[in-house]
Write an enzyme that holds these catalytic residues in place. Structure first.
Site, mmCIF file in Angstrom:
data_model
loop_
_atom_site.group_PDB
_atom_site.id
_atom_site.type_symbol
_atom_site.label_atom_id
_atom_site.label_comp_id
_atom_site.label_asym_id
_atom_site.label_seq_id
_atom_site.Cartn_x
_atom_site.Cartn_y
_atom_site.Cartn_z
ATOM 1 N N HIS A 130 -36.091 35.883 -11.885
ATOM 2 C CA HIS A 130 -37.357 35.384 -11.349
ATOM 3 C C HIS A 130 -38.291 35.072 -12.525
ATOM 4 C CE1 HIS A 130 -41.178 35.227 -9.211
ATOM 5 N NE2 HIS A 130 -40.521 35.260 -8.042
ATOM 6 N N ASN A 132 -41.537 35.059 -12.846
ATOM 7 C CA ASN A 132 -42.645 36.004 -13.015
ATOM 8 C C ASN A 132 -42.161 37.435 -13.171
ATOM 9 O OD1 ASN A 132 -43.664 33.666 -11.119
ATOM 10 N ND2 ASN A 132 -45.486 34.450 -12.166
ATOM 11 N N ASN A 142 -52.512 35.214 -20.634
ATOM 12 C CA ASN A 142 -53.644 35.476 -21.517
ATOM 13 C C ASN A 142 -53.249 36.169 -22.812
ATOM 14 O OD1 ASN A 142 -55.017 34.414 -19.391
ATOM 15 N ND2 ASN A 142 -56.043 36.314 -18.785
ATOM 16 N N THR A 188 -68.186 12.077 -65.455
ATOM 17 C CA THR A 188 -68.967 12.840 -64.481
ATOM 18 C C THR A 188 -69.949 11.876 -63.827
ATOM 19 O OG1 THR A 188 -70.623 13.474 -66.147
ATOM 20 C CG2 THR A 188 -68.773 14.987 -65.810
ATOM 21 N N HIS A 189 -70.212 12.053 -62.539
ATOM 22 C CA HIS A 189 -71.071 11.126 -61.780
ATOM 23 C C HIS A 189 -70.505 9.699 -61.800
ATOM 24 C CE1 HIS A 189 -74.312 14.209 -61.780
ATOM 25 N NE2 HIS A 189 -73.859 14.460 -63.003
ATOM 26 N N SER A 319 -50.620 -6.886 -49.883
ATOM 27 C CA SER A 319 -51.475 -7.839 -49.187
ATOM 28 C C SER A 319 -50.642 -8.903 -48.499
ATOM 29 C CB SER A 319 -52.442 -8.501 -50.174
ATOM 30 O OG SER A 319 -53.178 -9.530 -49.551
ATOM 31 N N SER A 320 -51.125 -9.335 -47.337
ATOM 32 C CA SER A 320 -50.456 -10.417 -46.613
ATOM 33 C C SER A 320 -50.947 -11.787 -47.070
ATOM 34 C CB SER A 320 -50.703 -10.266 -45.107
ATOM 35 O OG SER A 320 -52.093 -10.325 -44.828
#
Length: 466
Positions: A130, A132, A142, A188-189, A319-320
């Site tokens: 079964h 269950n 749960n 940097t930056h 690219s096409s």
């Protein structure tokens, strides 16, 4: 004529199910009422469910609750699912009850009917197994669903993400060692900065991924705690007092991972902090990979009008319309994966915050997004390593040109002529389009010999004692 359907029953009545399907009435009801989207429960989660059902059958038999013959049938059916069979008998969508009850019952029904078929019984009869009473014995949706979540998460991290991330880390480390003698200009930056070696730059990538691997290990202990044994609300109602501890030990034995019974089942059912934490780790790894991928495509930009310091493998036309164009496609794929992982983490974080009283009912969307992130990162790391990192080459002449013409080499003069004078040299060189050396000499701040002795890029990559 063979009937194309059979009658399956549950507590609400009977329903027709396709004769060749192993699921039962509750699964069929879910298909009827939750035809939402196309996302189905991940196979990793189904396998985790089968592992816990096998472990529960073994434990219930050991505790004298389940007869040996019934346990053996459940174990045999579960083993088939663990081995990858019958996956097409788990059709339920992610978008169902938030506890995952329908999926728990889907697993129960398939195992029960497969067990019945193994012993020559009639599908849907629930005799001798079964769904269950036997397959789901000592369990609730749960506590089974969060248990399956953790089993699937740990297995995925250990068998997929960690190996893939480690392999990428190792390949980057090989490049760091290979590039150790190449001095380049830093940035940097997005602006010119002082020199470093390309090997040092790559060592930063290696350290970022090392940190990610360490963070995965930090999140594993929480995922190794299992909710199974908490049953409906965390009290363990309808289970043996020893069930929780013993079933966790059995799951550990079956998987090879050190699973334990969660010390507090109420938290294990109602909260998903362990998965949220682990998802945060995946987001952190994605942040590292985003940075690495962006750096490599910037350094590989060009080929003639970009930085061009690195030559990225040309895997396919880009690219096409523009002949001969090749794009940094592996970097683009990786960065898209990273933003998806960040989005998944936002979903997981919000869903994990939505527990009410004794249960969180966002479980399916949490594990769906977590496993999605895990698989994307695993696959992306493997692809990025194989199709980009391994084949990376350095355009050393381009690297040298940038290094030799950078105004930021003037930083080496700070200890000798002071910051303000060094800034004047740089500004003069830039304004007049001359070299730093010529500007410094023209300004009367030093001799050519002094410039050559003090401005040596290869000596600017580490601290130097006065």
């Amino acid at each position: 004529m063979v009937n194309s359907h059979r009658l399956e029953t549950d507590s609400m009545g009977s329903l027709e199910v396709q004769a060749d399907r192993l699921w039962g009435a509750q699964t069929q009801r879910s298909l009827m009422f939750f035809d939402i989207g196309s996302d189905v429960m991940p196979p990793d989660l189904i396998r985790a469910f089968a592992i816990l059902k096998k472990a529960a059958a073994i434990t219930n038999q050991d505790l004298g609750k389940l007869p040996a013959d019934k346990a053996e049938l459940i174990i045999t059916a579960a083993d088939e699912i663990i081995a990858g069979q019958w996956l097409d008998h788990f059709p339920l969508r992610i978008w169902q009850t938030g506890s995952g009850t329908q999926t728990n019952m889907n697993v129960n029904e398939v195992i029960a009917n497969r067990a019945i078929a193994i012993c020559g019984g009639e599908l849907g009869s629930k005799n001798p197994i079964h769904p269950n009473d036997h397959v789901n014995m000592s369990q609730s949706s749960n506590d089974t669903f969060p248990t399956a979540m953790h089993i699937a998460a740990v297995a995925g991290l250990q068998t997929k993400l960690i190996p893939s991330l480690q392999a990428l880390r190792d390949s980057l480390n090989e490049k760091a060692e290979c590039f150790a003698g190449i001095t380049k200009i830093g940035r940097t930056h997005l602006m010119d900065a002082v020199p470093l070696t390309l090997g040092q730059e790559f060592s930063g990538y290696v350290a970022q991924l090392d940190q990610g691997l360490t963070q995965i290990n930090y999140c594993l202990p929480g995922l190794l705690e299992l909710a199974l044994g908490g049953t409906a609300v965390g009290t363990g109602l309808n289970s043996h007092p020893q069930f929780a501890k013993k079933v966790a030990e059995e799951i550990a034995q079956l998987t090879g991972y050190t699973f334990i019974s969660a010390p507090n089942k109420f938290a294990a059912l109602a909260g998903h902090e362990a998965i949220a934490f682990a998802s945060g780790v995946l987001k952190s790894i994605a942040a590292s990979l985003m940075k690495i991928a962006n750096d490599l495509r910037w350094m590989g930009s060009g080929p003639r009008c970009g930085l061009g310091e690195l030559a990225l493998p040309a895997n396919e036309p880009g690219s096409s319309i523009m002949p001969g164009k090749v794009n940094p496609t592996q970097c683009e794929a990786m960065t898209m994966v990273c933003v998806q992982v960040m989005g998944n983490d936002a979903t997981i974080g919000f869903a994990a915050s939505q527990g009410n009283f004794e249960l969180n009912v966002f479980k399916p969307v949490i594990i769906h997004n977590f496993l999605h992130s895990l698989h994307l990162l695993s696959d992306a790391c493997a692809s990025f390593r194989q199709h980009l990192v391994v084949g990376l080459q350095v355009n050393e002449s381009k690297v040298k040109d940038f290094l030799d013409t950078s105004l930021m080499l003037v930083t080496a003069l700070n200890p000798h002529i002071g910051y303000d004078n060094a800034a004047l040299v740089a500004k003069t060189a830039f304004a007049q389009g001359i070299t730093l050396k010529q500007a410094a000499v023209d300004l009367g701040l030093l001799t050519p010999a002094q410039f050559d002795a003090w401005v040596v890029p290869e000596q600017m990559i580490a601290p130097i004692a006065d």
